[in-house]
Design an enzyme around this catalytic site. Structure first.
Site, mmCIF file in Angstrom:
data_model
loop_
_atom_site.group_PDB
_atom_site.id
_atom_site.type_symbol
_atom_site.label_atom_id
_atom_site.label_comp_id
_atom_site.label_asym_id
_atom_site.label_seq_id
_atom_site.Cartn_x
_atom_site.Cartn_y
_atom_site.Cartn_z
ATOM 1 C CB SER A 153 -0.919 0.008 1.230
ATOM 2 O OG SER A 153 -0.153 -0.129 2.410
ATOM 3 C CG HIS B 117 -42.116 22.266 -9.673
ATOM 4 N ND1 HIS B 117 -42.385 20.942 -9.425
ATOM 5 C CD2 HIS B 117 -42.718 22.951 -8.671
ATOM 6 C CE1 HIS B 117 -43.117 20.831 -8.327
ATOM 7 N NE2 HIS B 117 -43.335 22.037 -7.840
ATOM 8 C CB SER C 67 -16.067 24.022 -29.023
ATOM 9 O OG SER C 67 -16.150 23.130 -30.104
ATOM 10 C CE LYS D 36 -21.044 25.539 -27.084
ATOM 11 N NZ LYS D 36 -21.021 24.073 -27.165
ATOM 12 C CG ASN E 213 -18.321 24.678 -24.134
ATOM 13 O OD1 ASN E 213 -19.363 25.168 -24.561
ATOM 14 N ND2 ASN E 213 -17.530 23.916 -24.890
ATOM 15 C CD GLU F 284 -20.354 21.400 -18.944
ATOM 16 O OE1 GLU F 284 -21.264 21.024 -19.678
ATOM 17 O OE2 GLU F 284 -19.252 21.782 -19.389
ATOM 18 C CE1 TYR G 245 -6.172 -3.302 9.534
ATOM 19 C CE2 TYR G 245 -5.300 -5.509 9.234
ATOM 20 C CZ TYR G 245 -5.445 -4.203 8.793
ATOM 21 O OH TYR G 245 -4.873 -3.813 7.624
HETATM 22 N N1 ARG Z 1 -1.175 -1.249 5.753
HETATM 23 C C1 ARG Z 1 -2.103 -1.757 6.709
HETATM 24 C C2 ARG Z 1 -3.449 -1.052 6.561
HETATM 25 O O1 ARG Z 1 -3.487 -0.070 5.939
HETATM 26 C C3 ARG Z 1 -1.581 -1.562 8.076
HETATM 27 C C4 ARG Z 1 -2.082 -2.541 9.096
HETATM 28 C C5 ARG Z 1 -1.649 -3.899 8.708
HETATM 29 N N2 ARG Z 1 -1.816 -4.835 9.761
HETATM 30 C C6 ARG Z 1 -1.668 -6.126 9.554
HETATM 31 N N3 ARG Z 1 -1.745 -6.884 10.546
HETATM 32 N N4 ARG Z 1 -1.401 -6.609 8.361
HETATM 33 O O2 ARG Z 1 -4.452 -1.473 7.068
#
Ligand code: ARG
Length: 466
Positions: free
Chosen positions: A29, A162, A283, A289, A291, A296, A323
């Site tokens: 992540s 309306h 445009s 045009k 716009n 939008e 968790y």
């Molecule tokens: N990157 C994880 C999250 O965003 C952190 C927590 C991960 N914990 C675990 N036991 N894998 O949730």
């Protein structure tokens, strides 16, 4: 041969094999949670100080950890830090860098802590800051509305229901309606902030810890108002993120309503406003045009913000305590929604400042559409006619006008008296748009005195001196 620890992971002790590259890529992540680094470091510093106060590490160890974290913070600020996907997330990237930098002492930082409560802490700290920024941006939008409302005090335009002309109103009344809407959004954010601002650290993985930690002092150092009450609830709780996503969705929905009006009002059909060239686009094929792409896009982005809310609701739905890795899916939609709403608010304030109201067009539009018909009915009510009967009388007068293709004000007194003897010559003041607006002085109504009051209140609370 015992090849445990072969995975090279911080959690690798019980693993005999290295992680498959596909798994590393799938679970990482870091490419989005890296943005939590300042808050992760802030939380870790507070945690290290607490560990030292509690005698779980020495004062020197705490100092070394804090110094190391400060250096890492600077390196990331400068773009000199190398994030490693194989270290999964921001928490382990920073912890590993710390241990590489200061040695085994760095490995003591995670005492009495889990990533489960750490990620919760980081997210809350981060969102608390974002809520404050959002509040500022909402305030700027409100100020832009108030400035336009002040300049145009007295200008009359059609009010619609309306999308049909209904009753004449002050343009400032229409503009101040949005100030109220955005005030409710600010109030809602304030309530949400209070629930974000509770300290989760110390719940550890999910059951709490037997080590002698002091949660309250960490809460105090980090500006939280309290500590969370149940470690199992805390570990899997993302209510604060969901609530914020709802607040953001409603802000964007409000912006989309404004956007729709700006699109309509800038059309040839309405022609009530002119948006500066700088804030419009052209445009590629039609040379004539101009716009309204900004409103939008604001309107369009409502889909992704409300989509983020729906997405996270579905992620959390059906999750057993506590968790679960599913919860890592919380950050991307929240980050995207926060970014989207912030950008939309900022551009809205600018756009409002660069919008000119066509006063003549607004006033001219109040001339057609029998918009003072309700005033005529109220006139009869004041002369003791039951409202339903008055409604019928005026309806028949309007039908006559339609037949003749004229307005109420074009009828003669005698013609009107043909419908009701109660009508007298003072009716002509009542039928004027000015008279109509002036008469609607109920609390919250469009009469000049009421709008002036509302404007002053808004100016006062926004710190604008008129
Ligand atoms: N990157 C994880 C999250 O965003 C952190 C927590 C991960 N914990 C675990 N036991 N894998 O949730």
């Amino acid at each position: 041969m015992d090849n445990r620890q072969q995975s090279g992971k911080m959690w690798g002790g019980r693993f005999a094999e290295t992680t498959a590259p596909s798994v590393e890529a799938f679970t990482a992540s870091i490419h989005y949670d890296a943005r939590l680094y300042r808050h992760d470091i802030m939380g870790s510093k507070a945690h290290a100080r607490m560990l030292a106060r509690q005698g779980l590490i020495t004062a020197e160890e705490s100092e070394a950890i804090i110094l190391g974290l400060t250096e890492i913070n600077t390196a990331i600020d400068r773009g000199e830090f190398i994030f490693k996907p194989e270290l999964e997330d921001i928490h382990m990237n920073i912890e590993k860098a710390l241990t590489d930098k200061i040695g085994p002492t760095g490995a003591k930082l995670h005492t009495a802590r889990s990533r489960n409560d750490q990620v919760n802490l980081d997210f809350r700290l981060y969102l608390r800051d974002e809520v404050d920024t959002l509040d500022q941006l909402l305030r700027e939008v409100q100020k832009a509305f108030v400035r336009q409302a002040r300049v145009h005090l007295g200008v009359i335009m059609p009010g619609y229901t309306h999308l049909q002309r209904a009753q004449p109103v002050l343009l400032s009344h229409h503009l101040l309606a949005y100030v109220e809407m955005f005030q409710r959004d600010r109030d809602r954010l304030c309530g949400c902030r209070a629930r974000i601002n509770i300290m989760p650290l110390g719940t550890a993985a999910m059951a709490g810890t037997g080590l002698p930690i002091d949660r309250e002092s960490v809460a105090e150092e980090l500006g939280f108002t309290a500590v969370t009450a149940n470690s199992m609830d805390t570990s899997g709780d993302r209510d604060y993120a969901l609530e914020l996503l709802f607040c953001l969705s409603l802000i964007q929905v409000h912006l989309s309503r404004l956007a729709e009006e700006l699109v309509l009002w800038s059309s040839r059909e309405f022609d009530f406003i002119r948006m500066a060239d700088q804030y419009c686009t052209g445009s590629s094929i039609m040379p004539q045009k101009k716009n309204p792409d900004i409103p939008e896009l604001i309107r369009g982005k409502t889909g992704r913000v409300t989509g983020a809310l729906m997405g996270l609701l579905m992620t959390v739905k059906g999750l057993p305590l506590t968790y679960n890795r599913d919860l890592q899916e919380d950050k991307e939609p929240v980050f995207d929604a926060v970014d989207t709403v912030k950008a939309s608010l900022a551009i809205t304030a600018e756009l409002l400042d660069h919008t000119t109201f066509k006063i003549d067009r607004l006033q001219a539009a109040t001339m057609g559409g029998f918009m003072t018909a309700t005033d005529l009915a109220d006139y009869l009510v004041r002369r003791n006619m039951p409202f339903r009967q008055a409604h019928g009388v005026v309806g028949r007068i309007v039908a006559l006008c339609q037949e003749r293709e004229c307005e109420l004000i074009d009828l003669s007194l005698e013609e009107m008296r043909g419908f009701s003897e109660l009508i007298e010559s003072d009716i002509f003041d009542i039928l004027s748009t000015e008279g109509s607006v002036h008469s609607r002085n109920s609390v919250g109504g469009t009469a000049g005195v009421r709008v002036e009051e509302a404007l002053k209140r808004a100016e006062q609370s926004l710190g604008i001196t008129s």
